[in-house]
Design an enzyme around this catalytic site. Structure first.
Site, PDB file in Angstrom:
ATOM      1  N   GLY A  68       0.833  -1.192   0.000  1.00  0.00           N
ATOM      2  CA  GLY A  68       0.000   0.000   0.000  1.00  0.00           C
ATOM      3  C   GLY A  68       0.871   1.247   0.000  1.00  0.00           C
ATOM      4  O   GLY A  68       0.565   2.251  -0.652  1.00  0.00           O
ATOM      5  N   THR A  69       1.961   1.187   0.719  1.00  0.00           N
ATOM      6  CA  THR A  69       2.883   2.326   0.796  1.00  0.00           C
ATOM      7  C   THR A  69       3.387   2.707  -0.597  1.00  0.00           C
ATOM      8  O   THR A  69       3.403   3.892  -0.966  1.00  0.00           O
ATOM      9  CB  THR A  69       4.088   1.954   1.703  1.00  0.00           C
ATOM     10  OG1 THR A  69       3.595   1.681   3.008  1.00  0.00           O
ATOM     11  CG2 THR A  69       5.108   3.062   1.758  1.00  0.00           C
ATOM     12  N   GLN A 169      -7.394   0.694   4.441  1.00  0.00           N
ATOM     13  CA  GLN A 169      -8.141   0.139   5.580  1.00  0.00           C
ATOM     14  C   GLN A 169      -9.530  -0.370   5.200  1.00  0.00           C
ATOM     15  O   GLN A 169     -10.116  -1.153   5.946  1.00  0.00           O
ATOM     16  CB  GLN A 169      -8.268   1.191   6.700  1.00  0.00           C
ATOM     17  CG  GLN A 169      -6.986   1.417   7.483  1.00  0.00           C
ATOM     18  CD  GLN A 169      -6.562   0.194   8.303  1.00  0.00           C
ATOM     19  OE1 GLN A 169      -7.385  -0.571   8.795  1.00  0.00           O
ATOM     20  NE2 GLN A 169      -5.264   0.007   8.456  1.00  0.00           N
ATOM     21  N   HIS A 191      -2.260  -7.528   2.540  1.00  0.00           N
ATOM     22  CA  HIS A 191      -2.188  -8.134   3.873  1.00  0.00           C
ATOM     23  C   HIS A 191      -3.235  -7.612   4.833  1.00  0.00           C
ATOM     24  O   HIS A 191      -3.472  -8.180   5.889  1.00  0.00           O
ATOM     25  CB  HIS A 191      -0.774  -8.000   4.466  1.00  0.00           C
ATOM     26  CG  HIS A 191      -0.376  -6.624   4.883  1.00  0.00           C
ATOM     27  ND1 HIS A 191      -0.420  -6.203   6.182  1.00  0.00           N
ATOM     28  CD2 HIS A 191       0.093  -5.566   4.167  1.00  0.00           C
ATOM     29  CE1 HIS A 191       0.026  -4.950   6.257  1.00  0.00           C
ATOM     30  NE2 HIS A 191       0.336  -4.538   5.051  1.00  0.00           N
ATOM     31  N   THR A 227       9.543  -7.027 -12.598  1.00  0.00           N
ATOM     32  CA  THR A 227       8.883  -8.319 -12.835  1.00  0.00           C
ATOM     33  C   THR A 227       7.785  -8.530 -11.798  1.00  0.00           C
ATOM     34  O   THR A 227       8.012  -8.358 -10.595  1.00  0.00           O
ATOM     35  CB  THR A 227       9.924  -9.460 -12.753  1.00  0.00           C
ATOM     36  OG1 THR A 227      10.957  -9.175 -13.711  1.00  0.00           O
ATOM     37  CG2 THR A 227       9.305 -10.802 -13.039  1.00  0.00           C
ATOM     38  N   CYS A 314       2.386   1.282  13.089  1.00  0.00           N
ATOM     39  CA  CYS A 314       3.507   1.836  12.335  1.00  0.00           C
ATOM     40  C   CYS A 314       4.355   2.777  13.187  1.00  0.00           C
ATOM     41  O   CYS A 314       5.480   3.071  12.847  1.00  0.00           O
ATOM     42  CB  CYS A 314       3.019   2.594  11.110  1.00  0.00           C
ATOM     43  SG  CYS A 314       1.860   1.654  10.148  1.00  0.00           S
TER      44      CYS A 314
HETATM   45  N1  PLP Z   1      -2.385   3.424   4.272  1.00  0.00           N
HETATM   46  C1  PLP Z   1      -3.062   3.073   5.380  1.00  0.00           C
HETATM   47  C2  PLP Z   1      -4.314   3.797   5.727  1.00  0.00           C
HETATM   48  C3  PLP Z   1      -2.591   2.038   6.192  1.00  0.00           C
HETATM   49  O1  PLP Z   1      -3.278   1.686   7.289  1.00  0.00           O
HETATM   50  C4  PLP Z   1      -1.385   1.377   5.834  1.00  0.00           C
HETATM   51  C5  PLP Z   1      -0.819   0.303   6.707  1.00  0.00           C
HETATM   52  O2  PLP Z   1      -0.978   0.327   7.911  1.00  0.00           O
HETATM   53  C6  PLP Z   1      -0.733   1.757   4.650  1.00  0.00           C
HETATM   54  C7  PLP Z   1      -1.254   2.798   3.897  1.00  0.00           C
HETATM   55  C8  PLP Z   1       0.512   1.078   4.197  1.00  0.00           C
HETATM   56  O3  PLP Z   1       0.239  -0.193   3.658  1.00  0.00           O
HETATM   57  P1  PLP Z   1       1.402  -1.301   3.549  1.00  0.00           P
HETATM   58  O4  PLP Z   1       1.562  -1.892   4.895  1.00  0.00           O
HETATM   59  O5  PLP Z   1       0.892  -2.296   2.546  1.00  0.00           O
HETATM   60  O6  PLP Z   1       2.609  -0.624   3.054  1.00  0.00           O
END
Ligand code: PLP
Length: 369
Positions: A68-69, A169, A191, A227, A314
């Site tokens: 997600g990041t 989320q 995940h 890839t 985090c």
């Molecule tokens: N955005 C939100 C709202 C999240 O809660 C998170 C993870 O806690 C992320 C982005 C980041 O996702 P990832 O853990 O897949 O990098």
């Protein structure tokens, strides 16, 4: 036995995802032109089509990322690179993947949409001036507050501003229709809905499409070259399908457990502050216990086999009030002793009862140090 209350941080992989991953684990490079490459490509195509159908977009709009990041970073930096105003609209409660991405944009003037006491965006007027990108999370990871994303997209679109929605989320918890929403890009992460860690999604309209922020072999429309991890993409699609099929039943079941936890905490412990209110995810409960600090609470709970989080996983390790509570105008003394319980598909009534049996004493001990 541990009692896991940190589903917003991550959750165990679903069996369907493990099975899909194992079945595709031998997949070779999906870009290769020979038979085994074509086979890998067909598994990847199936995953992409399934994701597109479930999330209301075209397969070509589905970009597999590593997290997600990464999806958030590509969207924000890539849309900003396309723009000409050097202006960005965001909120003060974004996940660091968005917040820090916005903070490092060169020469950006950033306007933040204010939020109310329960972290819902409360004023849209900054969206009425064009910007290179407007970004808002669909639901907050700490409080679970569901944001008025339809209105945010509508207001931004009226002045031609592309919109990025961080749906990490909510994916697998709320129905998502990317075309109906009308956002330019949307981020998700496997995940968080029972897929593998290490794969995410960026939905990206054909136009305007974010400029690449990394360069390579042109995979994923050149927006995320490299890839592709076919086995993880296949597992992501399987987890998404199962989690979306369970939205109605799990929202009811998990929501009832969360309500029971909230009611039990309020009736058994003095001086509790609730930091969450509807509209919110059924999975979240964010509470403060003035006179404690989050790290002590977590340590005491951990010693009893209860796994919860202070504010957001985090940030753990740093005993500081979260930027989300700060934006909600919670005072330092109230906010520092906060817990986030997030429930999910393996949470049982016995887990909730166990927490309710232990928490009053934990808070009492944390208040006495
Ligand atoms: N955005 C939100 C709202 C999240 O809660 C998170 C993870 O806690 C992320 C982005 C980041 O996702 P990832 O853990 O897949 O990098």
């Amino acid at each position: 036995m541990s009692h896991y209350f940190d589903y917003a941080a991550t959750q165990p992989m679903r069996q369907v995802a493990i099975d899909a991953w194992v079945a595709a684990s031998g997949a070779v490079n999906s870009g290769a032109q020979y038979a085994s490459g074509r086979k890998a490509r067909s598994v990847l195509d199936d995953a992409r089509e399934k994701v597109a159908e479930i999330l209301g977009c075209e397969p070509i709009e589905v970009i597999f990322t590593s997290s997600g990041t990464e999806a958030d970073n590509i969207a924000i930096q890539g849309l900003y690179r396309l723009g000409t105003t050097n202006r960005v609209v965001s909120t003060p409660i974004e996940h660091p993947a968005v917040r820090d991405s916005v903070a490092q944009l060169p020469d950006a003037q950033v306007d933040l949409l204010p939020v109310d006491r329960y972290s819902h965006v409360s004023d849209f007027s900054a969206l009425d001036t064009p910007a290179d990108v407007a970004t808002c999370m669909w639901a907050n990871n700490e409080t679970g507050a569901i944001q008025p994303v339809a209105e945010i997209v509508r207001r931004a679109t009226l002045v031609g501003t592309p919109v990025h929605i961080d749906a990490v989320q909510v994916t697998g918890k709320l129905p998502i229709d990317f075309h109906e929403l009308g956002a330019t890009t949307l981020a998700a992460s496997a995940h968080k809905f029972g897929g593998p860690r290490g794969i995410g999604l960026l939905l990206a309209k054909r136009s305007p499409a974010p400029q690449p922020i990394a360069f390579g072999g042109g995979q994923e429309r050149g927006i995320r070259p490299g890839t592709v991890d076919v086995a993880s993409a296949s597992a992501l699609a399987a987890a998404l399908e199962e989690s979306v099929s369970e939205i109605d039943s799990e929202t009811k079941r998990v929501g009832a457990l969360r309500d029971q936890l909230r009611a039990g905490i309020l009736s058994s412990i003095d001086n509790v502050i609730l930091n969450c209110e509807e509209p919110m995810l059924a999975s979240h409960l964010h509470v403060s216990f003035p006179g404690t600090d989050g790290d002590s609470l977590i340590m005491l709970l951990d010693s009893l086999g209860i796994e919860a989080s202070t504010g957001s996983a985090c940030h753990s390790g740093v005993n500081r009030m979260s930027h989300v509570l700060e934006a909600m105008n919670v005072s330092d003394s109230d906010g520092i002793g906060s817990l986030r319980f997030t429930l999910g598909r393996n949470t049982t009534p016995a887990d909730v009862e166990y927490v309710l049996a232990q928490l009053p004493d934990v808070v009492k001990r944390a208040r006495s140090v």
